[in-house]
Design a protein around this motif. Structure first.
Motif, PDB file in Angstrom:
ATOM      1  N   SER A  46       0.765  -1.083   0.131  1.00  0.00           N
ATOM      2  CA  SER A  46      -0.464  -0.147  -0.228  1.00  0.00           C
ATOM      3  C   SER A  46       0.821   1.482   0.565  1.00  0.00           C
ATOM      4  CB  SER A  46      -1.185  -0.104   0.948  1.00  0.00           C
ATOM      5  OG  SER A  46      -1.609   1.397   1.247  1.00  0.00           O
ATOM      6  N   GLU A  47       1.169   1.609   1.250  1.00  0.00           N
ATOM      7  CA  GLU A  47       2.920   2.169   1.480  1.00  0.00           C
ATOM      8  C   GLU A  47       3.121   2.676  -0.753  1.00  0.00           C
ATOM      9  OE1 GLU A  47       2.774   4.663   3.586  1.00  0.00           O
ATOM     10  OE2 GLU A  47       1.637   3.568   4.077  1.00  0.00           O
ATOM     11  N   LYS A  50       1.058   4.013  -3.267  1.00  0.00           N
ATOM     12  CA  LYS A  50       1.377   5.829  -2.192  1.00  0.00           C
ATOM     13  C   LYS A  50       1.860   6.672  -3.255  1.00  0.00           C
ATOM     14  CE  LYS A  50      -0.532   5.112   1.930  1.00  0.00           C
ATOM     15  NZ  LYS A  50      -0.725   5.203   3.159  1.00  0.00           N
ATOM     16  N   TRP A  53       1.879   6.701  -7.697  1.00  0.00           N
ATOM     17  CA  TRP A  53       0.743   7.120  -7.190  1.00  0.00           C
ATOM     18  C   TRP A  53       1.147   8.841  -6.833  1.00  0.00           C
ATOM     19  CZ3 TRP A  53      -3.358   3.893  -4.999  1.00  0.00           C
ATOM     20  CH2 TRP A  53      -3.765   2.619  -6.485  1.00  0.00           C
ATOM     21  N   THR A  60      -5.455   9.238  -4.791  1.00  0.00           N
ATOM     22  CA  THR A  60      -5.588   8.187  -4.664  1.00  0.00           C
ATOM     23  C   THR A  60      -6.870   7.693  -3.577  1.00  0.00           C
ATOM     24  OG1 THR A  60      -4.431   8.440  -2.717  1.00  0.00           O
ATOM     25  CG2 THR A  60      -3.008   7.836  -4.460  1.00  0.00           C
ATOM     26  N   ASP A  63      -6.484   4.808   2.736  1.00  0.00           N
ATOM     27  CA  ASP A  63      -5.908   3.798   2.580  1.00  0.00           C
ATOM     28  C   ASP A  63      -6.193   2.173   3.194  1.00  0.00           C
ATOM     29  OD1 ASP A  63      -3.062   3.280   2.712  1.00  0.00           O
ATOM     30  OD2 ASP A  63      -3.050   3.172   5.264  1.00  0.00           O
TER      31      ASP A  63
END
Length: 80
Positions: A46-47, A50, A53, A60, A63
């Motif tokens: 996920s990090e 992000k 993006w 985005t 989370d």
């Protein structure tokens, strides 16, 4: 399964935004090579997404939505 013959990838690279396949291969790299738990692998993936993006200056998803989608990919992969 669609990824059984592919090796996990240590990074998400490319000139385009990452595909589901590339995201999942990065997740699997975190999970199998670094021996992270599923939640930790989801967080790392996920990090990374992000950050990609953000460089592309895209808005985005939240989370929680990103993590949910990554978990769904994993469930799809582990489904019998």
């Amino acid at each position: 399964m669609w990824l059984l013959d592919k090796a996990p990838e240590p990074d998400i690279l490319g000139a385009r935004l990452p595909s589901r396949e590339r995201v999942f291969l990065f997740f699997m790299y975190q999970h199998h090579v670094f021996k992270k738990t599923v939640p930790d692998s989801v967080s790392a993936t996920s990090e990374k997404l992000k950050a990609i993006w953000g460089k592309a200056k895209l808005t985005t998803k939240t989370d929680a939505n990103i993590r949910k989608n990554i978990k769904n990919l994993f469930k799809e992969y582990t489904k019998p």
